[in-house]
Design an enzyme around this catalytic site. Structure first.
Site, short mmCIF file in Angstrom:
data_model
loop_
_atom_site.label_atom_id
_atom_site.label_comp_id
_atom_site.label_asym_id
_atom_site.label_seq_id
_atom_site.Cartn_x
_atom_site.Cartn_y
_atom_site.Cartn_z
CG ASP A 127 -2.08 -0.86 1.07
OD1 ASP A 127 -2.29 -1.38 0.02
OD2 ASP A 127 -2.63 -1.14 2.21
NE ARG A 178 -4.83 -1.29 -4.39
CZ ARG A 178 -4.24 -1.65 -3.02
NH1 ARG A 178 -4.10 -0.90 -2.21
NH2 ARG A 178 -4.17 -2.88 -2.64
CE LYS A 181 -11.34 10.19 -7.27
NZ LYS A 181 -12.72 10.60 -6.78
NE ARG A 283 -2.41 7.41 10.14
CZ ARG A 283 -1.31 7.11 9.92
NH1 ARG A 283 -0.81 6.29 10.83
NH2 ARG A 283 -0.32 7.61 9.05
#
Ligand code: FDA
Length: 303
Positions: A127, A178, A181, A283
């Site tokens: 990620d 991936r 935005k 968060r």
């Protein structure tokens, strides 16, 4: 990014909300507390014709013990995915693997996890976190890719640097990406702030990836105009199904998701689970107050 006063008020009120309430709002987006919950969710998605990616919740970890616990959960996930024959991979945050306090530990653990995924013929996605770690995340991705094909990462259309990063990764033959935005609030010097700019950048980046011969692209968005652009871009280039998939978060835009699956497009659902669900939810809300609007909506429109 666009702020609305209700969202901002929700963020301020967050510390006052009881955990039970935050849980009620969050549980739609989180598979549960235990690995078993995530595996069951992945199995259910598979039965509905969707792939999954499991995320062990936790980020910005500060202690080696926490890194070891998260890494073990990823190893267990990979073993169980394989044992149960699920169509499911894993998504990993480098800060959860100790990036911010011990980058060498993070590199070691990531190499182990990518090897564990390889041993199970599976795939690990890194990620992308906030812009303070973009460079090191891409560096670690490149290091891992030098020895393994079964690893990919993420690029964010809000960042002004991304077209350059994508060009470079395409040149290096490492564009297993991936495209999203970007969820983190970033300063205007380095990031587009307006929704229209972020969306335009997203469409342009998808075109760049498809035209540049990307290995595979995960089209991660729930935004209908972006999905529409993607469908047209894929059709115009006759892109084979092995080279793309749509990706969506658990519990989000389920109607659009089902339409894409019914039309025969590959689609993967991001399935977060774990004990750190509260920190994750809080968060996310603090980082991007527009999400608080979804919380408000869920509070009043219980389904
Ligand atoms: P947009 O925010 O305009 O959402 C479109 C519509 O989707 C909204 O109107 C709403 O109805 C719905 N929606 C979107 N998000 C929702 C939510 N959380 N809850 C409820 N409804 C919601 N970011 C990042 O910085 N690094 C990463 O590694 C990833 N990884 C990632 C994986 C996957 C599979 C997805 C889908 C997204 C990410 N993201 C991410 C998050 C991404 O950057 C982005 O913040 C969100 O996808 C929201 O942007 P959309 O393109 O969906 O548009």
């Amino acid at each position: 990014m666009h702020r609305n006063p209700i969202n901002a008020a929700m963020v301020k009120a967050l510390p006052l909300m009881p955990r039970a309430l935050v849980w009620r709002v969050s549980q739609r987006y989180i598979a549960g507390i235990r690995l078993e919950d995530a595996l069951d969710t992945a199995a259910s998605l598979n039965r509905q014709g969707m792939r999954a990616t499991i995320d062990v919740l936790g980020e910005d970890v500060r202690e080696p013990r926490q890194v070891a616990e998260s890494a073990q959960l990823y190893r267990d996930a990979l073993a169980e995915i394989s044992r149960r024959g699920l169509d499911c991979n894993v998504s990993i945050k480098l800060s959860e693997m100790g990036l911010r306090f011990d980058p060498a530990l993070c590199r070691r653990i990531m190499a182990e996890l990518v090897e564990a995924a390889e041993a199970h013929s599976n795939f690990a996605r890194i990620d992308m976190e906030d812009s303070s770690v973009t460079d090191v995340t891409l560096a670690i991705y490149r290091e891992l890719r030098a020895n393994h094909d079964n690893v990919g990462t993420v690029v964010q259309s809000c960042l002004k640097r991304t077209p350059t990063d994508v060009r470079q990764l395409l040149t290096e033959g490492m564009a297993h990406l991936r495209l999203c935005k970007g969820i983190y609030l970033e300063p205007s010097e380095i990031a587009h702030q307006e929704r229209t700019e972020i969306s335009k950048a997203y469409n342009d980046l998808l075109d760049q990836l498809l035209d540049g011969g990307c290995e595979k692209v995960g089209i991660a968005t729930h935004d209908p105009p972006l999905v529409k652009h993607a469908l047209a871009a894929l059709a115009a280039r006759n892109v084979p199904k092995e080279r793309y998939e749509f990706q969506m978060l658990l519990g989000v835009a389920e109607k659009l998701r089902d339409e894409l699956v019914a039309a025969g497009h590959p689609l993967r659902v991001y399935v977060p689970f774990g004990e750190h669900w509260y920190a994750y939810s809080a968060r996310r809300l603090r980082e991007n107050p527009t999400i608080a609007g979804h919380v408000a909506k869920n509070l009043f429109l219980r389904r």
